[in-house]
Enzyme design. Structure first.
Site, short mmCIF file in Angstrom:
data_model
loop_
_atom_site.label_atom_id
_atom_site.label_comp_id
_atom_site.label_asym_id
_atom_site.label_seq_id
_atom_site.Cartn_x
_atom_site.Cartn_y
_atom_site.Cartn_z
N TYR A 1 31.69 25.09 36.15
CA TYR A 1 31.83 26.44 35.64
C TYR A 1 31.55 27.47 36.72
CZ TYR A 1 31.73 24.22 31.02
OH TYR A 1 32.01 23.44 29.94
N GLU B 1 29.52 41.54 44.45
CA GLU B 1 30.93 41.69 44.06
C GLU B 1 31.24 40.85 42.82
OE1 GLU B 1 34.47 43.05 43.63
OE2 GLU B 1 33.31 43.76 45.36
N GLU C 1 32.50 44.20 34.73
CA GLU C 1 33.78 44.81 34.35
C GLU C 1 34.50 43.98 33.28
OE1 GLU C 1 36.03 45.36 37.88
OE2 GLU C 1 35.07 47.26 38.40
#
Length: 234
Positions: free
Chosen positions: A12, A65, A72
């Site tokens: 994952y 990042e 988001e």
């Protein structure tokens, strides 16, 4: 979704890394920069402590990042309507990435400046003393390529300073940075000048006024023209 075993957890995690790398342009830029810096570090004989600092700095940029991407995605999942709090969350996450990236620039400067300073001066002196016809031929090739690109990819609209091939802003910015480099003969001043030129060029791409190719062509044209003029009259 709970992981059934340790191997699932790793799978994952790698899926998350691959997703960020495939879908996020900034992640691709960060990874490319990281690879370039790590390869460059092999030529400067960094100490173990300097290498640890470098790796930690690169990891910080990549991690922030990816966290920004996760935030988001989570916000987009919760709502597709404008919300001031969603905007704040996204802006704060993006700000964290910006701080990490600025920190990476400072660390890179502190680690590599003492190694690059003598090399940069040597390269600058070599450019000054190089045969002028080499630069002239390179300039003519760029000009001919630019003319050919204008003829083939030319837009119906656009002015020399707004749109089209090449970018006038990028050409002017890199010409100015190159002139400052010759005039100052100082690596720090030159580095700051070219950083501003890159920021100007990046703003043209972000504003969707120019493509990356148009900006790169303009930057190269401005740099070569200025080098040619300084070789002629310096």
């Amino acid at each position: 979704m709970k992981s059934r075993n340790l191997m699932d957890s790793f799978n994952y995690a790698f899926q998350g890394i691959i997703y960020a790398l495939k879908t996020q342009r900034n992640m691709k830029i960060h990874v490319a920069a990281a690879v370039g810096v790590l390869v460059m570090s092999l030529f400067f004989h960094l100490t173990r402590l300097e290498l640890v600092i470098l790796i930690a700095t690169i990891s910080l940029v990549l991690v922030t990042e990816m966290i920004n991407t996760a935030i988001e995605s989570a916000i987009d999942l919760m709502t597709d309507q404008y919300n001031i709090f969603a905007k704040i969350a996204k802006n704060v996450a993006a700000g964290a990435v910006l701080i990490a990236a600025l920190n990476a620039l400072i660390v890179a400067y502190l680690l590599f400046f003492q190694h690059l300073n003598p090399l940069s001066k040597q390269v600058l002196e070599t450019v000054r003393q190089s045969d002028i016809h080499i630069t002239f031929i390179a300039l003519m090739v760029v000009v001919l390529a630019t003319v050919a690109a204008k003829a083939y990819f030319g837009r119906g609209k656009g002015t020399p300073m707004s749109g089209g091939m090449p970018s006038g802003h990028a050409a002017l910015a890199f010409a100015t940075a190159t002139a400052i480099t010759f005039i100052s003969n100082h690596v720090l001043v030159a580095s700051l000048s070219f950083l501003l030129a890159v920021l100007v060029s990046q703003s043209r791409v972000e504003g969707k006024i120019h493509s990356l190719l148009e900006v790169a062509a303009g930057a190269l044209l401005g740099l070569l023209v200025t080098v040619l003029l300084f070789q002629l009259f310096l």
